[in-house]
Design an enzyme around this catalytic site. Structure first.
Site, PDB file in Angstrom:
ATOM      1  CB  SER A 124      -0.871  -0.030   1.260  1.00  0.00           C
ATOM      2  OG  SER A 124      -1.487   1.204   1.478  1.00  0.00           O
ATOM      3  CE1 TYR A 149      -4.259  -2.642   5.678  1.00  0.00           C
ATOM      4  CE2 TYR A 149      -3.611  -0.394   5.171  1.00  0.00           C
ATOM      5  CZ  TYR A 149      -3.945  -1.661   4.749  1.00  0.00           C
ATOM      6  OH  TYR A 149      -3.951  -1.963   3.404  1.00  0.00           O
ATOM      7  CE  LYS A 153      -1.706  -4.487   3.513  1.00  0.00           C
ATOM      8  NZ  LYS A 153      -1.953  -5.810   2.942  1.00  0.00           N
TER       9      LYS A 153
HETATM   10  P1  NAD Z   1     -11.190  -6.686   0.885  1.00  0.00           P
HETATM   11  O1  NAD Z   1     -11.451  -6.613   2.334  1.00  0.00           O
HETATM   12  O2  NAD Z   1     -12.285  -6.357  -0.059  1.00  0.00           O
HETATM   13  O3  NAD Z   1     -10.641  -8.138   0.487  1.00  0.00           O
HETATM   14  C1  NAD Z   1      -9.883  -8.934   1.374  1.00  0.00           C
HETATM   15  C2  NAD Z   1     -10.467 -10.334   1.343  1.00  0.00           C
HETATM   16  O4  NAD Z   1      -9.687 -11.159   2.194  1.00  0.00           O
HETATM   17  C3  NAD Z   1     -11.910 -10.388   1.861  1.00  0.00           C
HETATM   18  O5  NAD Z   1     -12.698 -11.145   0.970  1.00  0.00           O
HETATM   19  C4  NAD Z   1     -11.788 -11.103   3.215  1.00  0.00           C
HETATM   20  O6  NAD Z   1     -12.928 -11.860   3.512  1.00  0.00           O
HETATM   21  C5  NAD Z   1     -10.549 -11.965   2.982  1.00  0.00           C
HETATM   22  N1  NAD Z   1      -9.815 -12.304   4.192  1.00  0.00           N
HETATM   23  C6  NAD Z   1      -9.365 -11.454   5.156  1.00  0.00           C
HETATM   24  N2  NAD Z   1      -8.707 -12.147   6.092  1.00  0.00           N
HETATM   25  C7  NAD Z   1      -8.734 -13.449   5.713  1.00  0.00           C
HETATM   26  C8  NAD Z   1      -8.226 -14.648   6.281  1.00  0.00           C
HETATM   27  N3  NAD Z   1      -7.560 -14.650   7.435  1.00  0.00           N
HETATM   28  N4  NAD Z   1      -8.436 -15.811   5.617  1.00  0.00           N
HETATM   29  C9  NAD Z   1      -9.113 -15.833   4.450  1.00  0.00           C
HETATM   30  N5  NAD Z   1      -9.617 -14.724   3.883  1.00  0.00           N
HETATM   31  C10 NAD Z   1      -9.433 -13.555   4.514  1.00  0.00           C
HETATM   32  O7  NAD Z   1      -9.913  -5.764   0.612  1.00  0.00           O
HETATM   33  P2  NAD Z   1      -9.316  -5.246  -0.765  1.00  0.00           P
HETATM   34  O8  NAD Z   1      -9.632  -3.801  -0.882  1.00  0.00           O
HETATM   35  O9  NAD Z   1      -9.653  -6.174  -1.871  1.00  0.00           O
HETATM   36  O10 NAD Z   1      -7.773  -5.333  -0.401  1.00  0.00           O
HETATM   37  C11 NAD Z   1      -6.992  -6.455  -0.780  1.00  0.00           C
HETATM   38  C12 NAD Z   1      -5.586  -6.251  -0.285  1.00  0.00           C
HETATM   39  O11 NAD Z   1      -5.063  -5.019  -0.793  1.00  0.00           O
HETATM   40  C13 NAD Z   1      -5.456  -6.146   1.236  1.00  0.00           C
HETATM   41  O12 NAD Z   1      -4.257  -6.784   1.616  1.00  0.00           O
HETATM   42  C14 NAD Z   1      -5.354  -4.649   1.493  1.00  0.00           C
HETATM   43  O13 NAD Z   1      -4.649  -4.377   2.663  1.00  0.00           O
HETATM   44  C15 NAD Z   1      -4.579  -4.218   0.261  1.00  0.00           C
HETATM   45  N6  NAD Z   1      -4.793  -2.801  -0.098  1.00  0.00           N
HETATM   46  C16 NAD Z   1      -6.062  -2.343  -0.278  1.00  0.00           C
HETATM   47  C17 NAD Z   1      -6.261  -0.990  -0.610  1.00  0.00           C
HETATM   48  C18 NAD Z   1      -7.647  -0.426  -0.754  1.00  0.00           C
HETATM   49  O14 NAD Z   1      -7.793   0.788  -0.610  1.00  0.00           O
HETATM   50  N7  NAD Z   1      -8.651  -1.236  -1.070  1.00  0.00           N
HETATM   51  C19 NAD Z   1      -5.155  -0.153  -0.796  1.00  0.00           C
HETATM   52  C20 NAD Z   1      -3.881  -0.675  -0.611  1.00  0.00           C
HETATM   53  C21 NAD Z   1      -3.711  -2.022  -0.265  1.00  0.00           C
HETATM   54  C1  WQD Z   2      -9.476   9.625   0.497  1.00  0.00           C
HETATM   55  C2  WQD Z   2      -9.579  11.090   0.945  1.00  0.00           C
HETATM   56  C3  WQD Z   2      -9.863  11.345   3.317  1.00  0.00           C
HETATM   57  C4  WQD Z   2     -13.814   9.540   3.580  1.00  0.00           C
HETATM   58  C5  WQD Z   2      -6.879   4.596   2.404  1.00  0.00           C
HETATM   59  C6  WQD Z   2      -5.912   3.983   3.385  1.00  0.00           C
HETATM   60  C7  WQD Z   2      -4.639   3.631   2.662  1.00  0.00           C
HETATM   61  C8  WQD Z   2      -4.937   2.765   1.456  1.00  0.00           C
HETATM   62  C9  WQD Z   2      -5.912   3.406   0.545  1.00  0.00           C
HETATM   63  C10 WQD Z   2      -5.000   0.453   2.132  1.00  0.00           C
HETATM   64  C11 WQD Z   2      -8.798  11.355   2.233  1.00  0.00           C
HETATM   65  C12 WQD Z   2     -11.075  11.862   2.561  1.00  0.00           C
HETATM   66  C13 WQD Z   2     -12.610  10.030   3.096  1.00  0.00           C
HETATM   67  C14 WQD Z   2     -14.760  10.459   4.108  1.00  0.00           C
HETATM   68  C15 WQD Z   2     -13.271  12.264   3.591  1.00  0.00           C
HETATM   69  N1  WQD Z   2      -5.568   1.534   1.858  1.00  0.00           N
HETATM   70  N2  WQD Z   2     -12.343  11.374   3.104  1.00  0.00           N
HETATM   71  N3  WQD Z   2     -14.457  11.793   4.081  1.00  0.00           N
HETATM   72  O1  WQD Z   2      -7.273   7.539   3.334  1.00  0.00           O
HETATM   73  O2  WQD Z   2      -6.315   8.077   1.053  1.00  0.00           O
HETATM   74  O3  WQD Z   2      -6.306   5.776   1.879  1.00  0.00           O
HETATM   75  O4  WQD Z   2      -7.115   3.711   1.312  1.00  0.00           O
HETATM   76  O5  WQD Z   2      -3.850   0.207   2.155  1.00  0.00           O
HETATM   77  O6  WQD Z   2      -3.843   2.977   3.588  1.00  0.00           O
HETATM   78  O7  WQD Z   2      -5.661   4.930   4.412  1.00  0.00           O
HETATM   79  O8  WQD Z   2      -8.441   6.776   1.220  1.00  0.00           O
HETATM   80  O9  WQD Z   2     -10.746   6.793   0.434  1.00  0.00           O
HETATM   81  O10 WQD Z   2     -10.285   6.786   2.912  1.00  0.00           O
HETATM   82  O11 WQD Z   2      -9.799   8.831   1.627  1.00  0.00           O
HETATM   83  O12 WQD Z   2     -13.030  13.477   3.573  1.00  0.00           O
HETATM   84  O13 WQD Z   2     -15.844  10.084   4.590  1.00  0.00           O
HETATM   85  O14 WQD Z   2     -10.946  11.349   1.258  1.00  0.00           O
HETATM   86  O15 WQD Z   2      -9.556  12.178   4.405  1.00  0.00           O
HETATM   87  O16 WQD Z   2      -8.253  12.648   2.127  1.00  0.00           O
HETATM   88  P1  WQD Z   2      -7.045   7.151   1.950  1.00  0.00           P
HETATM   89  P2  WQD Z   2      -9.897   7.222   1.565  1.00  0.00           P
END
Ligand code: NAD
Ligand code: WQD
Length: 338
Positions: A124, A149, A153
């Site tokens: 991330s 969190y 990562k």
């Molecule tokens: P998500 O929560 O939609 O998907 C994660 C999936 O993993 C879910 O289906 C959940 O049920 C499953 N899961 C969680 N723990 C588990 C376990 N112990 N055993 C089996 N299944 C399990 O999340 P996402 O947005 O698809 O994110 C996927 C990955 O990408 C995560 O590692 C997240 O940290 C990373 N990531 C997400 C974002 C984002 O903003 N969505 C940004 C950066 C990184």
């Molecule tokens: C975007 C912008 C908020 C909701 C997150 C995780 C990051 C990564 C990606 C996993 C920010 C603002 C949001 C609301 C708001 N995930 N906001 N009101 O925070 O950039 O990143 O997702 O790894 O680790 O922190 O994404 O979509 O939450 O926010 O004003 O109700 O919108 O402050 O500036 P963010 P986001």
């Protein structure tokens, strides 16, 4: 070729499942549905016209990993499964260290035991904190994490890197996603968080759909042109294609590495609201609120490494298109919920 996708029923995993099949791989999902809905599986079958290979179970359970690695001849693993809510991680850090770090260690051990040598890890942009210079390259310093969190990562990246260095066989890439949004163009899969969305775009589309109240804008006094925070939003299908390319890169002998995945364009919260209003034709109620602790003012990716080394080319770089797909999906899921 069989590829294990942990967390394949989730937002990014489900889109990657579709992309893998389209490129001739056979994805096998392991998911415990702790943050996804069983309905995703029938939607995947409907998009691909194929039955879904899935083991319903927790990747913290060694027997579940033994089962998948024994039942299928797995060539590579894409490891999405993790808990991802920044706020919850502050309240319950142990859940995050157990589920994100503990499970990753177990997965690496089981991969080693079963002779599986290629790993793509979901990292991330959160590892960069508030960077001093933008856009952020992979050489920008990894700063002290602002949440448990984010720390999981960073720790997982280190564990994977050290395991890769110590092994003759294991190869890995960590993909640092910026802000994934959007949905598959079929609108059969998209972002379906359980409970109120913590992220901006799903909150906005649910708010327009009448499921949520006004959006709180967290911070209107940032040093940005309109005072709201700037992020780099990336279409989930473009992320999915990067995973396929990353996997191919490893299978073709590419070196272990880390890659940023973003479009390189920053949009403020206000600009995202304006874009959602244009896409939906509806006004969005907002309330100004204080900054959220730990939020950087600006975060924008330099993703040239993924472009040059993986040959990645985002297909939907326009924010308006990404938001339209998110809205189309919201309308479909909303209709299904009624
Ligand atoms: P998500 O929560 O939609 O998907 C994660 C999936 O993993 C879910 O289906 C959940 O049920 C499953 N899961 C969680 N723990 C588990 C376990 N112990 N055993 C089996 N299944 C399990 O999340 P996402 O947005 O698809 O994110 C996927 C990955 O990408 C995560 O590692 C997240 O940290 C990373 N990531 C997400 C974002 C984002 O903003 N969505 C940004 C950066 C990184
Ligand atoms: C975007 C912008 C908020 C909701 C997150 C995780 C990051 C990564 C990606 C996993 C920010 C603002 C949001 C609301 C708001 N995930 N906001 N009101 O925070 O950039 O990143 O997702 O790894 O680790 O922190 O994404 O979509 O939450 O926010 O004003 O109700 O919108 O402050 O500036 P963010 P986001």
């Amino acid at each position: 070729m069989n590829i294990l996708i942990t967390g394949g029923a989730g937002f990014i995993g489900s889109h990657t499942y579709v992309a893998l099949l389209a490129h001739g791989y056979t994805p096998i999902i392991v998911d415990n549905f702790s943050n996804s809905n069983e309905s995703v599986i029938s939607q995947l079958a409907s998009i691909t016209n194929l039955p879904v290979e899935i083991i319903r179970g927790d990747i913290n359970n060694p027997a579940v990993l033994d089962q998948v690695f024994s039942q299928y001849s797995i060539e590579g693993v894409i490891h999405f499964a993790a808990a991802k809510a920044v706020g919850e991680s502050v309240e319950n850090p142990l859940k995050y260290y157990r589920n994100n770090v503990g499970a990753t260690i177990l997965l690496l051990e089981k991969m080693q035991e079963h002779g599986v040598n290629n790993l793509v890890f979901s990292s991330s942009c959160t590892v960069y904190g508030q960077p001093e210079t933008l856009p952020v390259t992979e050489n920008s310093p990894v700063l002290k994490a602002l949440s448990p969190y984010g720390n999981t990562k960073q720790i997982c990246e280190e564990i994977i890197e050290e395991s890769t260095r110590a092994s003759q066989q294991l190869k890995s890439i960590s993909l640092r996603y910026f802000n994934p949004i959007g949905a598959h163009k079929s609108a059969k899969i998209g972002e379906l968080p359980l409970g109120p969305p913590a992220n901006l775009v799903p909150f906005l589309t649910q708010s327009v759909a009448g499921l949520r109240g006004p959006l709180q804008i967290w911070g209107t006094d940032y040093p940005t042109p309109d005072g709201t925070a700037i992020r780099d939003y990336i279409h989930v299908c473009d992320l999915a294609s990067a995973h396929v390319l990353g996997l191919k890169y490893l299978l073709n002998g590419g070196e272990s590495d880390v890659f940023n995945l973003g479009n390189g364009n920053g949009f403020s919260v206000q600009e995202v609201i304006d874009t959602v209003e244009r896409a939906t034709g509806r006004a969005i109620a907002v309330v100004n609120a204080p900054r959220r602790m730990g939020d950087p003012a600006r975060l924008v990716a330099d993703a040239r490494r993924a472009r040059t080394q993986l040959g990645w080319q985002p297909r939907y770089p326009e924010l308006a298109t990404i938001v339209e797909h998110a809205w189309h999906w919201e309308q479909q899921t909303c209709a299904a919920r009624r």
